[in-house]
Motif scaffolding. Structure first.
Motif, PDB file in Angstrom:
ATOM      1  N   ILE A   7       0.852  -1.187   0.000  1.00  0.00           N
ATOM      2  CA  ILE A   7       0.000   0.000   0.000  1.00  0.00           C
ATOM      3  C   ILE A   7       0.886   1.234   0.000  1.00  0.00           C
ATOM      4  O   ILE A   7       1.902   1.274   0.699  1.00  0.00           O
ATOM      5  CB  ILE A   7      -0.928   0.014   1.233  1.00  0.00           C
ATOM      6  CG1 ILE A   7      -1.891  -1.158   1.186  1.00  0.00           C
ATOM      7  CG2 ILE A   7      -1.707   1.307   1.307  1.00  0.00           C
ATOM      8  CD1 ILE A   7      -2.773  -1.241   2.404  1.00  0.00           C
ATOM      9  N   GLU A   8       0.488   2.230  -0.754  1.00  0.00           N
ATOM     10  CA  GLU A   8       1.210   3.491  -0.774  1.00  0.00           C
ATOM     11  C   GLU A   8       0.496   4.507   0.106  1.00  0.00           C
ATOM     12  O   GLU A   8      -0.698   4.749  -0.052  1.00  0.00           O
ATOM     13  CB  GLU A   8       1.296   4.022  -2.211  1.00  0.00           C
ATOM     14  CG  GLU A   8       2.055   5.344  -2.317  1.00  0.00           C
ATOM     15  CD  GLU A   8       2.109   5.876  -3.736  1.00  0.00           C
ATOM     16  OE1 GLU A   8       2.582   7.010  -3.922  1.00  0.00           O
ATOM     17  OE2 GLU A   8       1.659   5.143  -4.649  1.00  0.00           O
ATOM     18  N   LEU A   9       1.245   5.095   1.040  1.00  0.00           N
ATOM     19  CA  LEU A   9       0.712   6.130   1.925  1.00  0.00           C
ATOM     20  C   LEU A   9       1.166   7.490   1.416  1.00  0.00           C
ATOM     21  O   LEU A   9       2.352   7.688   1.130  1.00  0.00           O
ATOM     22  CB  LEU A   9       1.205   5.937   3.360  1.00  0.00           C
ATOM     23  CG  LEU A   9       0.940   4.576   4.017  1.00  0.00           C
ATOM     24  CD1 LEU A   9       1.454   4.577   5.440  1.00  0.00           C
ATOM     25  CD2 LEU A   9      -0.541   4.243   3.985  1.00  0.00           C
ATOM     26  N   LYS A 121     -12.216   8.173   6.148  1.00  0.00           N
ATOM     27  CA  LYS A 121     -13.218   8.827   5.325  1.00  0.00           C
ATOM     28  C   LYS A 121     -12.658   9.256   3.970  1.00  0.00           C
ATOM     29  O   LYS A 121     -13.316   9.105   2.941  1.00  0.00           O
ATOM     30  CB  LYS A 121     -13.802  10.041   6.052  1.00  0.00           C
ATOM     31  CG  LYS A 121     -14.970  10.700   5.315  1.00  0.00           C
ATOM     32  CD  LYS A 121     -15.574  11.814   6.134  1.00  0.00           C
ATOM     33  CE  LYS A 121     -14.637  12.994   6.213  1.00  0.00           C
ATOM     34  NZ  LYS A 121     -14.470  13.659   4.880  1.00  0.00           N
ATOM     35  N   ASN A 122     -11.445   9.799   3.949  1.00  0.00           N
ATOM     36  CA  ASN A 122     -10.849  10.242   2.685  1.00  0.00           C
ATOM     37  C   ASN A 122     -10.722   9.089   1.701  1.00  0.00           C
ATOM     38  O   ASN A 122     -11.068   9.199   0.522  1.00  0.00           O
ATOM     39  CB  ASN A 122      -9.472  10.858   2.947  1.00  0.00           C
ATOM     40  CG  ASN A 122      -9.545  12.110   3.794  1.00  0.00           C
ATOM     41  OD1 ASN A 122     -10.624  12.523   4.209  1.00  0.00           O
ATOM     42  ND2 ASN A 122      -8.406  12.717   4.063  1.00  0.00           N
ATOM     43  N   THR A 379      -8.220   0.285  -0.654  1.00  0.00           N
ATOM     44  CA  THR A 379      -7.219   0.500  -1.704  1.00  0.00           C
ATOM     45  C   THR A 379      -7.431  -0.394  -2.923  1.00  0.00           C
ATOM     46  O   THR A 379      -6.607  -0.366  -3.835  1.00  0.00           O
ATOM     47  CB  THR A 379      -5.809   0.246  -1.151  1.00  0.00           C
ATOM     48  OG1 THR A 379      -5.715  -1.122  -0.695  1.00  0.00           O
ATOM     49  CG2 THR A 379      -5.492   1.176  -0.009  1.00  0.00           C
ATOM     50  N   ARG A 380      -8.518  -1.176  -2.910  1.00  0.00           N
ATOM     51  CA  ARG A 380      -8.756  -2.143  -3.991  1.00  0.00           C
ATOM     52  C   ARG A 380      -7.541  -3.037  -4.195  1.00  0.00           C
ATOM     53  O   ARG A 380      -6.980  -3.161  -5.275  1.00  0.00           O
ATOM     54  CB  ARG A 380      -9.107  -1.429  -5.293  1.00  0.00           C
ATOM     55  CG  ARG A 380     -10.445  -0.701  -5.250  1.00  0.00           C
ATOM     56  CD  ARG A 380     -10.723   0.046  -6.536  1.00  0.00           C
ATOM     57  NE  ARG A 380     -11.960   0.821  -6.442  1.00  0.00           N
ATOM     58  CZ  ARG A 380     -12.300   1.777  -7.298  1.00  0.00           C
ATOM     59  NH1 ARG A 380     -11.499   2.056  -8.310  1.00  0.00           N
ATOM     60  NH2 ARG A 380     -13.433   2.430  -7.150  1.00  0.00           N
ATOM     61  N   SER A 381      -7.134  -3.616  -3.085  1.00  0.00           N
ATOM     62  CA  SER A 381      -5.986  -4.541  -3.058  1.00  0.00           C
ATOM     63  C   SER A 381      -4.692  -3.863  -3.495  1.00  0.00           C
ATOM     64  O   SER A 381      -3.857  -4.450  -4.186  1.00  0.00           O
ATOM     65  CB  SER A 381      -6.257  -5.764  -3.933  1.00  0.00           C
ATOM     66  OG  SER A 381      -7.378  -6.472  -3.456  1.00  0.00           O
ATOM     67  N   PRO A 385      -3.835   4.674  -3.710  1.00  0.00           N
ATOM     68  CA  PRO A 385      -3.054   5.118  -2.552  1.00  0.00           C
ATOM     69  C   PRO A 385      -3.967   5.609  -1.435  1.00  0.00           C
ATOM     70  O   PRO A 385      -5.115   5.992  -1.669  1.00  0.00           O
ATOM     71  CB  PRO A 385      -2.209   6.265  -3.126  1.00  0.00           C
ATOM     72  CG  PRO A 385      -3.060   6.819  -4.230  1.00  0.00           C
ATOM     73  CD  PRO A 385      -3.808   5.645  -4.822  1.00  0.00           C
ATOM     74  N   LEU A 386      -3.454   5.585  -0.230  1.00  0.00           N
ATOM     75  CA  LEU A 386      -4.170   6.125   0.923  1.00  0.00           C
ATOM     76  C   LEU A 386      -3.707   7.569   1.116  1.00  0.00           C
ATOM     77  O   LEU A 386      -2.550   7.820   1.465  1.00  0.00           O
ATOM     78  CB  LEU A 386      -3.874   5.289   2.174  1.00  0.00           C
ATOM     79  CG  LEU A 386      -4.405   3.860   2.150  1.00  0.00           C
ATOM     80  CD1 LEU A 386      -3.892   3.080   3.351  1.00  0.00           C
ATOM     81  CD2 LEU A 386      -5.923   3.836   2.124  1.00  0.00           C
TER      82      LEU A 386
END
Length: 461
Positions: A7-9, A121-122, A379-381, A385-386
């Motif tokens: 996952i990308e933050l 929420k974002n 993140t749809r797997s 990005p978050l």
């Protein structure tokens, strides 16, 4: 998420320095990480270390929502100083020394304590194809969507908006509301079918009980109550006008070491308390880290990626060159990690009393699995990005004195404050990337450099 998914933050990064002190071998620390959320707000808290470069390796994660309060004890483990390490391996063979130096490097990298605060929420708006701030006033809809993600692992594709991008926000919200209502209706029908099957199985196994129940109801002149229509079969989600969305952090990538270390915005007031607090508000999310302070305001330039694992090595080189025995003290790298006894205060509903429980190891594992399922859905797997995250890196050292405070002052005739000032200046300089003249207040610059003349030649070179 797993071996094949990352996952990308995206959001702001903070680097904090913490200087502790220890006298006469008393290394006890009473530090806590306190996370709390306001009503109808949710965020994900992840605790871990930096694996390498810009890779965050979470060891613990949990969801904080609806006035939850999580208290996690933080344990400090002291590592040997650079001089102590050299003395310990001096008699080893060259191969053994190579191994111990590599292990030492791993130890220093493990002192990089990191935590991430991820607003839900974002990301929820992004995965549902809704504009920023669309769910701000739709509290019940948001809670229902989170319930479907957490309890039933419903794919986000079944709930998201599909249609023209030019459509109004009200139409997009209505479409998502209908999708949620259909899924909830299906779940309720499945529950009623399962209940009916279980009832038939019970009547088949216990025919006498079924006959007695029917006879009792007939004698009382009553019948079974009709099935009530579930509340969600008539969606009444609010479609109020669009409100401004949350303030989005500028710059998704890391900044240069010198710029980012020097200009991150303040996280909390200057107070050396022994608590670390991660907090959230409805819009926008605010994080309060009460133990550590950051100075300045950030403009987040798009530059190279930071490698936080290099900072402990840089600090060790500084302190090794400043290893002065006049105060009979030494600076030790300090590893911070989460303790075992976690407590959580939670309300089952709005009117219930707050209950405090201690999380078991199984509950911690379950919370991490639940968190990973939620992040997978948001993140749809790993495809999305978050955004709007807040990432904090904490590097700690301990100024260790061999004697008590009074013995250091009277027997050794040395002022421990001088050593602590020197350590604080070195830590701040390494983090902020500035010279002592830029870092220190003019009122104290001359006095501190006169007490510690060696730091000027080292840090201002």
């Amino acid at each position: 998420l797993n071996a094949s998914k990352t996952i990308e933050l995206e959001g702001q990064q903070y680097l904090h320095g913490y200087v502790a002190q220890s006298f006469c071998g008393d290394n006890r620390r009473n530090m806590q990480l306190v996370a709390r959320a306001r009503q109808f707000s949710t965020f994900v808290l992840m605790i871990g270390t930096i694996a390498e470069g810009n890779q965050f390796q979470p060891k613990h994660s949990l969801i904080v929502s609806n006035k939850d309060r999580i208290i996690i004890p933080l344990i400090c483990e002291l590592l040997p100083s650079a001089k102590e390490f050299r003395d310990a391996i001096d008699s080893l063979s060259p191969e053994q020394q190579r191994f111990t130096r590599a292990y030492r490097q791993l130890q220093l990298e493990s002192t990089v304590f990191a935590l991430a605060v991820i607003p839900v929420k974002n990301s929820l708006e992004a995965v549902l194809n809704l504009p920023d701030g669309a769910l701000t006033k739709h509290i019940k809809l948001t809670q229902d969507i989170l319930k479907l993600f957490l309890e039933y692992q419903i794919p986000s594709d079944l709930l998201s908006y599909v249609g023209s991008e030019a459509s109004s926000i009200e139409n997009k919200i209505e479409s998502v509301s209908n999708n949620v209502s259909n899924i909830l209706t299906m779940i309720q029908e499945e529950k009623e079918l399962n209940l009916k099957e279980r009832k038939q199985e019970h009547e088949f196994v216990n025919p006498e009980a079924a006959v007695e129940l029917a006879a009792s109801l007939e004698s009382q002149g009553s019948c079974m109550p009709p099935a009530q229509v579930p509340y969600f079969q008539s969606p009444v989600y609010s479609t109020m006008s669009h409100q401004p969305g949350p303030i989005r952090f500028k710059g998704a990538s890391s900044t240069s070491a010198r710029r980012s270390f020097a200009t991150f915005p303040p996280v909390a007031n200057v107070s050396m308390t022994k608590h670390v607090v991660a907090d959230t508000m409805d819009d926008p999310i605010e994080d309060a880290i009460e133990t550590f302070e950051s100075i300045g305001e950030s403009d987040f330039e798009e530059t190279e990626v930071l490698d936080f694992t290099r900072v402990p090595k840089k600090l060790e080189q500084y302190f090794d060159r400043l290893d002065i025995k006049r105060n009979r003290s030494k600076v030790l790298p300090t590893k911070i990690f989460a303790g075992k006894s976690w407590s959580r205060s939670r309300k089952k509903n709005l009117l219930a009393k707050e209950e405090t429980t201690t999380l078991t190891e199984d509950e911690k594992t379950s919370e991490k699995s639940k968190t990973m399922d939620l992040l997978d859905a948001l993140t749809r797997s790993g495809e999305l990005p978050l955004k709007g995250c807040s990432f904090h890196v904490i590097i700690a050292v301990t100024q260790s004195f061999e004697q008590t405070v009074m013995d250091t002052l009277i027997k050794s005739n040395s002022n421990p404050i001088v050593s602590l000032e020197r350590t604080s200046v070195v830590m701040a300089t390494a983090i902020q990337g500035k010279t002592t003249k830029e870092m220190l207040n003019k009122r104290f610059h001359d006095r501190i450099l006169s007490d510690n003349p060696e730091i000027a030649s080292l840090l201002d070179a």
